[in-house]
Motif scaffolding. Structure first.
Motif, PDB file in Angstrom:
ATOM      1  N   ASP A 219       0.856  -1.182   0.000  1.00 30.79           N
ATOM      2  CA  ASP A 219       0.000   0.000   0.000  1.00 30.79           C
ATOM      3  C   ASP A 219       0.896   1.237   0.000  1.00 30.79           C
ATOM      4  O   ASP A 219       1.470   1.594   1.023  1.00 30.79           O
ATOM      5  CB  ASP A 219      -0.914  -0.026   1.225  1.00 30.79           C
ATOM      6  N   SER A 353       2.175   9.467 -15.510  1.00 32.95           N
ATOM      7  CA  SER A 353       1.662   8.097 -15.549  1.00 32.95           C
ATOM      8  C   SER A 353       1.169   7.743 -16.940  1.00 32.95           C
ATOM      9  O   SER A 353       1.150   6.575 -17.325  1.00 32.95           O
ATOM     10  CB  SER A 353       0.517   7.931 -14.535  1.00 32.95           C
ATOM     11  N   TYR A 408      -0.429  -7.810  -4.143  1.00 29.39           N
ATOM     12  CA  TYR A 408      -1.589  -6.938  -4.335  1.00 29.39           C
ATOM     13  C   TYR A 408      -1.132  -5.507  -4.075  1.00 29.39           C
ATOM     14  O   TYR A 408      -0.688  -5.173  -2.979  1.00 29.39           O
ATOM     15  CB  TYR A 408      -2.714  -7.329  -3.386  1.00 29.39           C
ATOM     16  N   VAL A 409      -1.212  -4.664  -5.107  1.00 28.56           N
ATOM     17  CA  VAL A 409      -0.701  -3.298  -5.035  1.00 28.56           C
ATOM     18  C   VAL A 409      -1.868  -2.322  -4.993  1.00 28.56           C
ATOM     19  O   VAL A 409      -2.790  -2.398  -5.811  1.00 28.56           O
ATOM     20  CB  VAL A 409       0.189  -2.980  -6.252  1.00 28.56           C
ATOM     21  N   THR A 410      -1.812  -1.403  -4.036  1.00 32.12           N
ATOM     22  CA  THR A 410      -2.854  -0.390  -3.932  1.00 32.12           C
ATOM     23  C   THR A 410      -2.235   0.921  -3.468  1.00 32.12           C
ATOM     24  O   THR A 410      -1.042   1.000  -3.195  1.00 32.12           O
ATOM     25  CB  THR A 410      -3.963  -0.864  -2.964  1.00 32.12           C
ATOM     26  N   ALA A 414       0.904   4.062  -6.368  1.00 27.36           N
ATOM     27  CA  ALA A 414       1.283   2.825  -7.063  1.00 27.36           C
ATOM     28  C   ALA A 414       0.833   2.809  -8.521  1.00 27.36           C
ATOM     29  O   ALA A 414       1.210   1.904  -9.268  1.00 27.36           O
ATOM     30  CB  ALA A 414       0.703   1.626  -6.326  1.00 27.36           C
ATOM     31  N   LYS A 415       0.041   3.792  -8.941  1.00 32.91           N
ATOM     32  CA  LYS A 415      -0.387   3.842 -10.344  1.00 32.91           C
ATOM     33  C   LYS A 415       0.757   4.218 -11.279  1.00 32.91           C
ATOM     34  O   LYS A 415       0.688   3.956 -12.477  1.00 32.91           O
ATOM     35  CB  LYS A 415      -1.529   4.856 -10.510  1.00 32.91           C
ATOM     36  N   ARG A 420       5.576   0.815 -10.534  1.00 32.43           N
ATOM     37  CA  ARG A 420       5.242  -0.558 -10.901  1.00 32.43           C
ATOM     38  C   ARG A 420       6.460  -1.323 -11.414  1.00 32.43           C
ATOM     39  O   ARG A 420       6.671  -2.491 -11.098  1.00 32.43           O
ATOM     40  CB  ARG A 420       4.135  -0.564 -11.953  1.00 32.43           C
ATOM     41  N   ASP A 434      -3.613  -5.443  -9.342  1.00 32.58           N
ATOM     42  CA  ASP A 434      -3.956  -4.070  -8.969  1.00 32.58           C
ATOM     43  C   ASP A 434      -5.318  -4.030  -8.316  1.00 32.58           C
ATOM     44  O   ASP A 434      -6.263  -4.684  -8.778  1.00 32.58           O
ATOM     45  CB  ASP A 434      -3.977  -3.174 -10.203  1.00 32.58           C
ATOM     46  N   ASP A 436      -8.308  -1.238  -6.427  1.00 28.31           N
ATOM     47  CA  ASP A 436      -8.793   0.129  -6.561  1.00 28.31           C
ATOM     48  C   ASP A 436      -7.774   1.000  -5.834  1.00 28.31           C
ATOM     49  O   ASP A 436      -7.713   1.013  -4.607  1.00 28.31           O
ATOM     50  CB  ASP A 436     -10.184   0.247  -5.924  1.00 28.31           C
ATOM     51  N   HIS A 437      -6.955   1.707  -6.593  1.00 27.05           N
ATOM     52  CA  HIS A 437      -5.824   2.412  -5.990  1.00 27.05           C
ATOM     53  C   HIS A 437      -6.255   3.440  -4.949  1.00 27.05           C
ATOM     54  O   HIS A 437      -5.484   3.792  -4.058  1.00 27.05           O
ATOM     55  CB  HIS A 437      -4.981   3.081  -7.076  1.00 27.05           C
TER      56      HIS A 437
END
Length: 454
Positions: A219, A353, A408-410, A414-415, A420, A434, A436-437
């Motif tokens: 996170d 991004s 699990y990336v949030t 992290a977007k 990444r 991914d 819901d960021h």
């Protein structure tokens, strides 16, 4: 009514259960996420707003007794500034940003106050001031949420990072939790519990798993990065107690704010004289430039706005080979627009991004001033924070003494493709999922609130 409350470093959000599903509540202008910002016509007026919005008579009376001197001073500040009794003096979220941009020199602006919680060495009056800032924000957000819901919210689960600060240990964490607990009570919550933010994000993700797996939850938020190794899946999510499923935790105060700060320093400060020379041939000192952008550091902000720094910058202008550039830094200090500069860093980070190069307008410094910013420059600027984030992932895996089945990336930060890529390089061929960021932590907090209060 119960809720999940993500009091984040970058944004705040609140969720409730609606027919078995998590519903994020609209806060301002129909938006479910509001920036973690506060603007007051004067910092001395914040306590007055807090007192006015405490709903419990006994809590309000106790607070007024504790802050009697400050509240009396607030009345004097109103008279000095010719502010009427009914005139609004405190703003939160987008309203705070708009007022800061319109009146940067006239009021008090703070971004990401959560980043200041747990700072070592605070005097009691500083702790009380942070209590007031957090309380004022919580009161405002809760009132907006209740207006959307048309119902009172009396119980909540609030997200917390694993560690609020990089140093200070459990003493810092206790101080931060005490501030949040006091603020929640004054905001009108009868019960407030806390849950680690990466675990909240994991709880939301877990509902989609069809089989048991060991998951590394990463996170990366605005103020902190938290990593947790968690056993998840159908046989785990039915448990009321999950302590045995949490195999490793790591966390530190490093996140999106640090990326914004480092990018602002690297990309924009050369336009204000960083790297230029004095007439003596020596380099212009870098410390005032770092202090300007370290908007999440209390001491740096005090130093940057101090009279001593003003005198230093005036002397640098006299000694500089390129007076025009260094004078821009002096103007930044005098007009209190350093927060706006870091906001430009944040906007650049977000834009990169989706693009390899962007042009960031800086017209608030000088008409038509702009700077080109590339993704490559961004990657170079954030190597320090990125290394710390990588170390936190290693630490969580080492504590668990096993390899995760997936990651699990949030978290909004992290977007970024740069982030990444760094995660993928760190973890090799392990699948990355991914979430819901922006909403996964709120959703998990809300689901946990249902277990506790439903």
């Amino acid at each position: 009514m119960f809720s999940g409350f993500d009091y984040g470093s970058s944004n705040c959000a609140m969720g409730v259960m609606d027919n078995g599903l998590v519903k994020l509540l609209p806060l301002w202008g129909g938006q479910c996420f509001t920036p973690s910002t506060l603007y007051a016509a004067d910092r001395g007026l914040i306590c007055e707003s807090v007192a006015h919005n405490i709903q419990s008579d006994s809590d309000r009376e106790q607070y007024i007794q504790q802050r009697s001197a400050a509240i009396q001073q607030a009345s004097q500040i109103r008279r000095n500034l010719n502010i009427g009794e009914q005139e609004k003096t405190l703003f939160v979220g987008e309203d705070a940003i708009e007022n800061y941009i319109d009146f940067p020199e006239e009021g008090y602006f703070v971004k990401s106050p959560k980043s200041f919680l747990g700072v070592s060495g605070l005097r009691q009056e500083q702790v009380a001031f942070f209590e007031d800032i957090v309380t004022a924000m919580m009161q405002s957000i809760k009132q907006q949420a209740e207006t959307s819901l048309q119902q009172s919210i009396t119980q909540t689960v609030i997200g917390r990072p694993v560690n609020f600060q990089g140093s200070g240990g459990e003493e810092s964490n206790r101080q931060a939790i005490d501030i949040l607990t006091t603020a929640a009570q004054r905001a009108g919550y009868q019960q407030a519990e806390f849950l680690y933010e990466p675990l909240a994000a994991g709880i939301d993700f877990e509902t989609s798993l069809k089989q048991d797996q060991t998951v590394l939850v990463v996170d990366i938020g605005g103020g902190t990065t938290d990593c947790s190794m968690v056993r998840m899946g159908p046989s785990h999510r039915i448990k009321v107690s999950r302590e045995d499923d949490f195999l490793g935790h790591s966390g530190q105060r490093v996140g999106g704010n640090d990326l914004d700060i480092n990018l602002s320093y690297k990309a924009f400060m050369p336009l204000l004289g960083l790297g230029s020379k004095l007439k003596s041939g020596l380099a212009v000192p870098s410390e005032p430039y770092w202090n300007a952008v370290r908007t999440n550091d209390v001491n740096a902000q005090v130093e940057f706005s101090s009279r001593a720094n003003l005198e230093l910058l005036e002397q640098l202008c006299r000694d500089a080979s390129n007076v025009e550039l260094v004078n821009r830094l002096l103007d930044l200090q005098q007009h209190k627009t350093n927060h706006q500069l870091v906001r430009c860093g944040e906007q650049s980070k977000i834009a990169l991004s989706d693009a390899l190069e962007i042009t960031q307008p800086l017209g608030f410094i000088e008409p038509e001033l702009a700077q080109s910013v590339t993704r490559e420059l961004f990657a170079d600027a954030i190597q320090g924070p990125l290394n710390r984030i990588s170390a936190l992932m290693k630490e969580a895996v080492a504590q668990a003494q096993c390899t995760p089945d997936l990651v699990y990336v949030t978290g909004g930060t992290a977007k970024s493709p740069v982030i990444r890529d760094a995660i993928q390089q760190q973890l090799g061929d392990i699948p990355i999922m991914d979430g819901d960021h922006f909403g996964s932590v709120t959703a998990g907090l809300t689901k946990w609130a249902e277990k506790l209060f439903g």
